[in-house]
Scaffold this motif. Sequence first.
Motif, PDB file in Angstrom:
ATOM      1  N   ALA A  11       0.851  -1.204   0.000  1.00 59.68           N
ATOM      2  CA  ALA A  11       0.000   0.000   0.000  1.00 59.68           C
ATOM      3  C   ALA A  11       0.877   1.241   0.000  1.00 59.68           C
ATOM      4  O   ALA A  11       2.043   1.181   0.408  1.00 59.68           O
ATOM      5  CB  ALA A  11      -0.891   0.002   1.238  1.00 59.68           C
ATOM      6  N   ILE A  12       0.295   2.322  -0.493  1.00 59.23           N
ATOM      7  CA  ILE A  12       0.973   3.616  -0.444  1.00 59.23           C
ATOM      8  C   ILE A  12       0.119   4.537   0.414  1.00 59.23           C
ATOM      9  O   ILE A  12      -1.093   4.641   0.190  1.00 59.23           O
ATOM     10  CB  ILE A  12       1.100   4.250  -1.855  1.00 59.23           C
ATOM     11  CG1 ILE A  12       1.735   3.292  -2.845  1.00 59.23           C
ATOM     12  CG2 ILE A  12       1.793   5.606  -1.785  1.00 59.23           C
ATOM     13  CD1 ILE A  12       3.197   3.407  -3.049  1.00 59.23           C
ATOM     14  N   GLU A  13       0.739   5.174   1.373  1.00 58.28           N
ATOM     15  CA  GLU A  13      -0.009   6.046   2.283  1.00 58.28           C
ATOM     16  C   GLU A  13       0.529   7.469   2.161  1.00 58.28           C
ATOM     17  O   GLU A  13       1.741   7.683   2.330  1.00 58.28           O
ATOM     18  CB  GLU A  13       0.219   5.525   3.715  1.00 58.28           C
ATOM     19  CG  GLU A  13      -0.639   6.146   4.750  1.00 58.28           C
ATOM     20  CD  GLU A  13      -0.361   5.530   6.134  1.00 58.28           C
ATOM     21  OE1 GLU A  13       0.485   4.621   6.266  1.00 58.28           O
ATOM     22  OE2 GLU A  13      -0.998   5.998   7.088  1.00 58.28           O
ATOM     23  N   ARG A  14      -0.345   8.413   1.849  1.00 58.74           N
ATOM     24  CA  ARG A  14       0.127   9.802   1.725  1.00 58.74           C
ATOM     25  C   ARG A  14       0.309  10.407   3.107  1.00 58.74           C
ATOM     26  O   ARG A  14      -0.563  10.295   3.958  1.00 58.74           O
ATOM     27  CB  ARG A  14      -0.855  10.625   0.892  1.00 58.74           C
ATOM     28  CG  ARG A  14      -0.370  12.019   0.625  1.00 58.74           C
ATOM     29  CD  ARG A  14      -0.872  12.580  -0.679  1.00 58.74           C
ATOM     30  NE  ARG A  14      -0.297  11.956  -1.867  1.00 58.74           N
ATOM     31  CZ  ARG A  14       0.891  12.274  -2.394  1.00 58.74           C
ATOM     32  NH1 ARG A  14       1.649  13.193  -1.832  1.00 58.74           N
ATOM     33  NH2 ARG A  14       1.333  11.668  -3.477  1.00 58.74           N
ATOM     34  N   ILE A  22       5.680   4.040   1.785  1.00 59.44           N
ATOM     35  CA  ILE A  22       5.519   2.881   0.909  1.00 59.44           C
ATOM     36  C   ILE A  22       5.604   1.645   1.787  1.00 59.44           C
ATOM     37  O   ILE A  22       6.658   1.366   2.381  1.00 59.44           O
ATOM     38  CB  ILE A  22       6.623   2.871  -0.170  1.00 59.44           C
ATOM     39  CG1 ILE A  22       6.549   4.162  -1.001  1.00 59.44           C
ATOM     40  CG2 ILE A  22       6.516   1.630  -1.056  1.00 59.44           C
ATOM     41  CD1 ILE A  22       7.776   4.396  -1.880  1.00 59.44           C
ATOM     42  N   GLN A  85       5.204   9.881  -6.849  1.00 61.16           N
ATOM     43  CA  GLN A  85       4.104  10.165  -7.771  1.00 61.16           C
ATOM     44  C   GLN A  85       3.605   8.959  -8.566  1.00 61.16           C
ATOM     45  O   GLN A  85       2.448   8.907  -8.947  1.00 61.16           O
ATOM     46  CB  GLN A  85       4.529  11.251  -8.758  1.00 61.16           C
ATOM     47  CG  GLN A  85       4.587  12.597  -8.087  1.00 61.16           C
ATOM     48  CD  GLN A  85       5.308  13.631  -8.914  1.00 61.16           C
ATOM     49  OE1 GLN A  85       5.911  13.312  -9.933  1.00 61.16           O
ATOM     50  NE2 GLN A  85       5.280  14.865  -8.479  1.00 61.16           N
ATOM     51  N   GLU A  86       4.498   7.981  -8.828  1.00 58.46           N
ATOM     52  CA  GLU A  86       4.107   6.946  -9.791  1.00 58.46           C
ATOM     53  C   GLU A  86       3.900   5.561  -9.215  1.00 58.46           C
ATOM     54  O   GLU A  86       3.241   4.730  -9.819  1.00 58.46           O
ATOM     55  CB  GLU A  86       5.171   6.856 -10.908  1.00 58.46           C
ATOM     56  CG  GLU A  86       5.233   8.117 -11.737  1.00 58.46           C
ATOM     57  CD  GLU A  86       6.414   8.120 -12.691  1.00 58.46           C
ATOM     58  OE1 GLU A  86       6.969   7.051 -12.965  1.00 58.46           O
ATOM     59  OE2 GLU A  86       6.783   9.225 -13.128  1.00 58.46           O
ATOM     60  N   LEU A  87       4.485   5.278  -8.061  1.00 56.17           N
ATOM     61  CA  LEU A  87       4.407   3.913  -7.530  1.00 56.17           C
ATOM     62  C   LEU A  87       2.987   3.615  -7.036  1.00 56.17           C
ATOM     63  O   LEU A  87       2.338   4.491  -6.461  1.00 56.17           O
ATOM     64  CB  LEU A  87       5.410   3.785  -6.373  1.00 56.17           C
ATOM     65  CG  LEU A  87       5.936   2.388  -6.094  1.00 56.17           C
ATOM     66  CD1 LEU A  87       6.794   1.883  -7.240  1.00 56.17           C
ATOM     67  CD2 LEU A  87       6.755   2.379  -4.794  1.00 56.17           C
ATOM     68  N   SER A  88       2.521   2.354  -7.243  1.00 56.22           N
ATOM     69  CA  SER A  88       1.182   1.970  -6.770  1.00 56.22           C
ATOM     70  C   SER A  88       1.255   0.617  -6.090  1.00 56.22           C
ATOM     71  O   SER A  88       2.215  -0.147  -6.298  1.00 56.22           O
ATOM     72  CB  SER A  88       0.199   1.805  -7.915  1.00 56.22           C
ATOM     73  OG  SER A  88       0.366   2.746  -8.884  1.00 56.22           O
ATOM     74  N   ALA A  89       0.200   0.322  -5.336  1.00 52.20           N
ATOM     75  CA  ALA A  89       0.088  -1.000  -4.704  1.00 52.20           C
ATOM     76  C   ALA A  89       0.184  -2.065  -5.789  1.00 52.20           C
ATOM     77  O   ALA A  89      -0.375  -1.896  -6.874  1.00 52.20           O
ATOM     78  CB  ALA A  89      -1.229  -1.106  -3.963  1.00 52.20           C
ATOM     79  N   ASP A  91       2.917  -2.925  -7.368  1.00 56.81           N
ATOM     80  CA  ASP A  91       4.194  -2.762  -8.090  1.00 56.81           C
ATOM     81  C   ASP A  91       5.310  -3.497  -7.337  1.00 56.81           C
ATOM     82  O   ASP A  91       5.190  -3.766  -6.141  1.00 56.81           O
ATOM     83  CB  ASP A  91       4.577  -1.278  -8.198  1.00 56.81           C
ATOM     84  CG  ASP A  91       3.709  -0.550  -9.210  1.00 56.81           C
ATOM     85  OD1 ASP A  91       2.945  -1.219  -9.924  1.00 56.81           O
ATOM     86  OD2 ASP A  91       3.787   0.701  -9.262  1.00 56.81           O
TER      87      ASP A  91
END
Length: 343
Positions: A11-14, A22, A85-89, A91
């Motif tokens: 997961a990515i958490e802002r 990350i 900006q580009e990485l996602s769950a 990946d």
Amino acid sequence: MNRPLTLKVAAIERETDDAVTIHLKQPLLRKVRYSAGQYLTLEVDVDGAKGCRAYSISSTPGLDKTLSITVKRVAGGKVSNRLVQELSAGDAVQTLGTHGRFTFAPQPGRGRHLVLLAAGSGITPIFSILKSALHFEPDSQVSLIYGNRNQQSVIFRDKLDQLRQTFGERLQLVHVLSRPDTPGAHEGRLTRERVMDILGALPGPQAREYYSCGPSGMMDEVTAALEALGIAPERVHQERFTPAKAPVVGGDTEKRVELLMQGQAFNFTVAPGQTLLDAALASGVQPPFSCRSGFCTACVCTRLSGQVRMREDHGLSADELNRGQALLCVGYPLTDDVRLQVD
Ligand SMILES: Cc1cc2nc3c(=O)[nH]c(=O)nc-3n(C[C@H](O)[C@H](O)[C@H](O)COP(=O)(O)OP(=O)(O)OC[C@H]3O[C@@H](n4cnc5c(N)ncnc54)[C@H](O)[C@@H]3O)c2cc1C
């Protein structure tokens, strides 16, 4: 040295406008072992070639399920922008494992006062250490002095507030904001004088250990404050994301070096300002290497004679340095009698 490993993004958490955490899945059969304060070396594509970047681990061993890093965008930065900006769950990211000797090992029977100083993305390893101390050293007190521009740019703001609620007086939070948008914070930057004032006013035991991480300017101010307060160097632990001073070069004359590898001796010269690795490669010698930045330790060797200075020594423990180990990619010969053995 750790073996390369591919990890999946869970997961990515802002965290703020320009920082994300990350969360990486821990592989079932080959869990990544680490200590609070260490970093993960990522192997990334930079302009069509392999490059490496270090990212401190913000998760805490023994507490968090995922292995997490927190990345803040650097203006014009090739890798940090891509990660934020580009990485996602789902990946995958390539890593060369965990490294670093800015570490904290909780000692459950001890009661001490840990004073943590951070600014900006320097909070990342500090956050891991802070959680480790609160959860696994129940008799210890933790004070965090944390510098940022304003409330919006405070990475882990809500999580820190939550920890404060859970652990009460055991956690002191001192926010220092250069452009405060809310009351209650100290206004300004973490200068030598301000750090000295804050440390002087901190409640809790005077027997303290200090951990600090942040941009170069802040680290210099903190170092000056701790020196002025007469804090013994063995009580001070520091991590720098950028080198403290201009790279060290090994004098202004060529040096001769002998490298022992796979039962053979290779002799070559190293030009002023050239690293041992670059000189070896230029003369056709092929020692192992990977990150070229002193993080991954693929190019570790043992110094048999002569003097070598390293631009960065993040990757080696104090014990390894004492045993004469050095890294070719960030090492410069200082004398003409350097003999090295590639391990
Ligand atoms: C031990 C260690 C741990 C680290 N941990 C973290 C972490 O937890 N979180 C995090 O976000 N970063 C961390 N970093 C920094 C990270 O490794 C990269 O240097 C950073 O993300 C910039 O990479 P880039 O490819 O985006 O920039 P590059 O393309 O390499 O550089 C672009 C420009 O930015 C400048 N620059 C490079 N790094 C920085 C920096 N850190 N601050 C300000 N300017 C810089 C360069 O001089 C250059 O002008 C750590 C570095 C080290 C050595």
